[in-house]
Scaffold this active site. Structure first.
Site, PDB file in Angstrom:
ATOM      1  N   ASP A 140       0.835  -1.206   0.000  1.00  0.00           N
ATOM      2  CA  ASP A 140       0.000   0.000   0.000  1.00  0.00           C
ATOM      3  C   ASP A 140       0.865   1.249   0.000  1.00  0.00           C
ATOM      4  O   ASP A 140       2.000   1.223   0.479  1.00  0.00           O
ATOM      5  CB  ASP A 140      -0.845   0.083   1.280  1.00  0.00           C
ATOM      6  CG  ASP A 140      -1.733  -1.121   1.464  1.00  0.00           C
ATOM      7  OD1 ASP A 140      -2.119  -1.731   0.463  1.00  0.00           O
ATOM      8  OD2 ASP A 140      -2.020  -1.429   2.640  1.00  0.00           O
TER       9      ASP A 140
HETATM   10  N1  URA Z   1      -1.259  -5.871   4.147  1.00  0.00           N
HETATM   11  C1  URA Z   1      -1.664  -4.598   4.180  1.00  0.00           C
HETATM   12  O1  URA Z   1      -2.615  -4.268   4.864  1.00  0.00           O
HETATM   13  N2  URA Z   1      -0.985  -3.708   3.431  1.00  0.00           N
HETATM   14  C2  URA Z   1       0.081  -4.020   2.680  1.00  0.00           C
HETATM   15  O2  URA Z   1       0.667  -3.152   2.033  1.00  0.00           O
HETATM   16  C3  URA Z   1       0.488  -5.363   2.675  1.00  0.00           C
HETATM   17  C4  URA Z   1      -0.202  -6.277   3.419  1.00  0.00           C
END
Ligand code: URA
Length: 247
Positions: free
Chosen positions: A107
Site C-alpha cells: 500500500d
Molecule cells: N497488508 C496490508 O494491509 N498492506 C500491505 O501493504 C500489505 C499487506
C-alpha cells in the site's frame, strides 16, 4: 565474433554470486574452464567458445535477469505509473538500467520489503498461492490486543466473506495504548494485514513488511535497494515461520 570477458565478471553476470563472492569461488578451485581448474584472478574467457563449470556443472548466462530488494518508503506507489502523479517505486532504482517490476504490491502508506525483478517466472512463483511464500510484517496497532483475540487471527477470521489462512502473530512490545506485533501470513489479499487487525478492533497505524520468507531487510535503509543473489532468492521460499529472525 564473440568477446572475451574476465572470468569473475562472467560468473557474477550469470547470477552465480556477487563479483567478490565469485572471486572467492574461483580461489576455492571450484571453477573449471574447458576442464582445467582455474584459481588465478583476472583470467579472460570467451563464453561462446569455452565451457565454464562450477562444481562440475556448466554455468550459463541468464544474462539480464535481475532481482532487487527495495526498502519502500511510505508515499510511493507500487504500480509502474500513476495517473495522480505520486512517486513510483522504480524511480528509486538509481543505477539500474533494466526495466524491473514489483512482485506484488505494498500500500501507499506501507513501507518495507519489496522485490522487483524482470523475471516473470520467479515473480509468478513468489505470488502463486501454491508456494505459500510467507510475508512478515511489523505492525503498530491501537490498543492492547489480548492473547485470546490474537489466537483468533492465528486461526483465521472472516474477511469479506472468506476465512483468512492461519497466521502467526507475536507481540514485540506493549506501550501505553499501542502494541507492536509481528505477523506472518502467506496470502496476499488487498490491505489484508490492516483489515485483519481492524476486524479484531485494533486498527493498524504503522505497517512495515520486514521479510519475504526468510529474506529480511537486514539493515537496508528506507529508500535503498540491494541486488539479490541466488542464495537470497532461496531464502524467499523457506517455509519455517521466521518470527524470531533478525530484521
Ligand atoms: N497488508 C496490508 O494491509 N498492506 C500491505 O501493504 C500489505 C499487506
Amino acid at each position: 565474433m564473440s568477446e572475451t570477458v574476465r572470468l569473475q565478471k562472467y560468473l557474477a553476470g550469470c547470477g552465480i554470486a556477487s563479483r567478490r563472492k565469485a572471486e572467492e569461488i574461483i580461489t576455492q578451485g571450484r571453477i573449471t574452464v574447458d576442464g582445467e581448474v582455474v584459481t588465478a584472478m583476472g583470467v579472460q574467457i570467451n563464453p561462446d567458445r569455452q565451457k565454464i563449470c562450477l562444481d562440475g556443472k556448466v554455468v550459463t548466462p541468464h544474462d539480464d535477469l535481475l532481482y532487487v530488494l527495495l526498502n519502500k518508503p511510505q508515499g510511493y506507489v507500487t504500480t509502474l505509473s500513476d495517473p495522480q502523479g505520486r512517486p513510483i517505486v522504480t524511480s528509486l532504482l538509481h543505477g539500474i538500467n533494466t526495466r524491473l517490476f514489483p512482485v506484488g504490491r505494498l500500500d501507499l502508506d506501507t513501507e518495507g520489503a519489496l522485490i522487483l525483478t524482470n523475471d516473470g517466472d520467479l515473480a509468478q512463483k513468489i505470488q502463486h498461492p501454491s508456494h505459500e511464500v510467507t510475508k512478515t510484517y511489523e505492525a503498530q496497532v491501537l490498543g492492547l490486543p489480548s492473547e485470546k483475540i490474537l489466537q483468533k487471527l492465528e486461526q483465521g477470521i472472516l474477511l469479506e466473506g472468506k476465512k483468512t489462512a492461519p497466521a502467526k502473530v507475536m507481540i514485540i512490545t506493549r506501550q501505553t495504548g499501542t502494541t507492536t506485533l509481528r505477523i506472518t501470513i502467506h496470502e496476499g489479499r488487498k490491505r489484508q494485514v490492516r483489515k485483519m487487525f481492524q476486524a479484531i478492533g485494533h486498527p493498524v497505524f504503522h505497517l512495515k513488511r520486514i521479510a519475504y520468507g526468510h529474506l529480511f531487510l537486514q539493515g537496508l535503509l528506507t529508500g535503498k535497494y540491494r541486488i539479490l543473489t541466488p542464495e537470497d532468492l532461496k531464502k524467499i521460499f523457506i517455509k519455517k515461520i521466521p518470527l524470531q529472525s533478525n530484521k
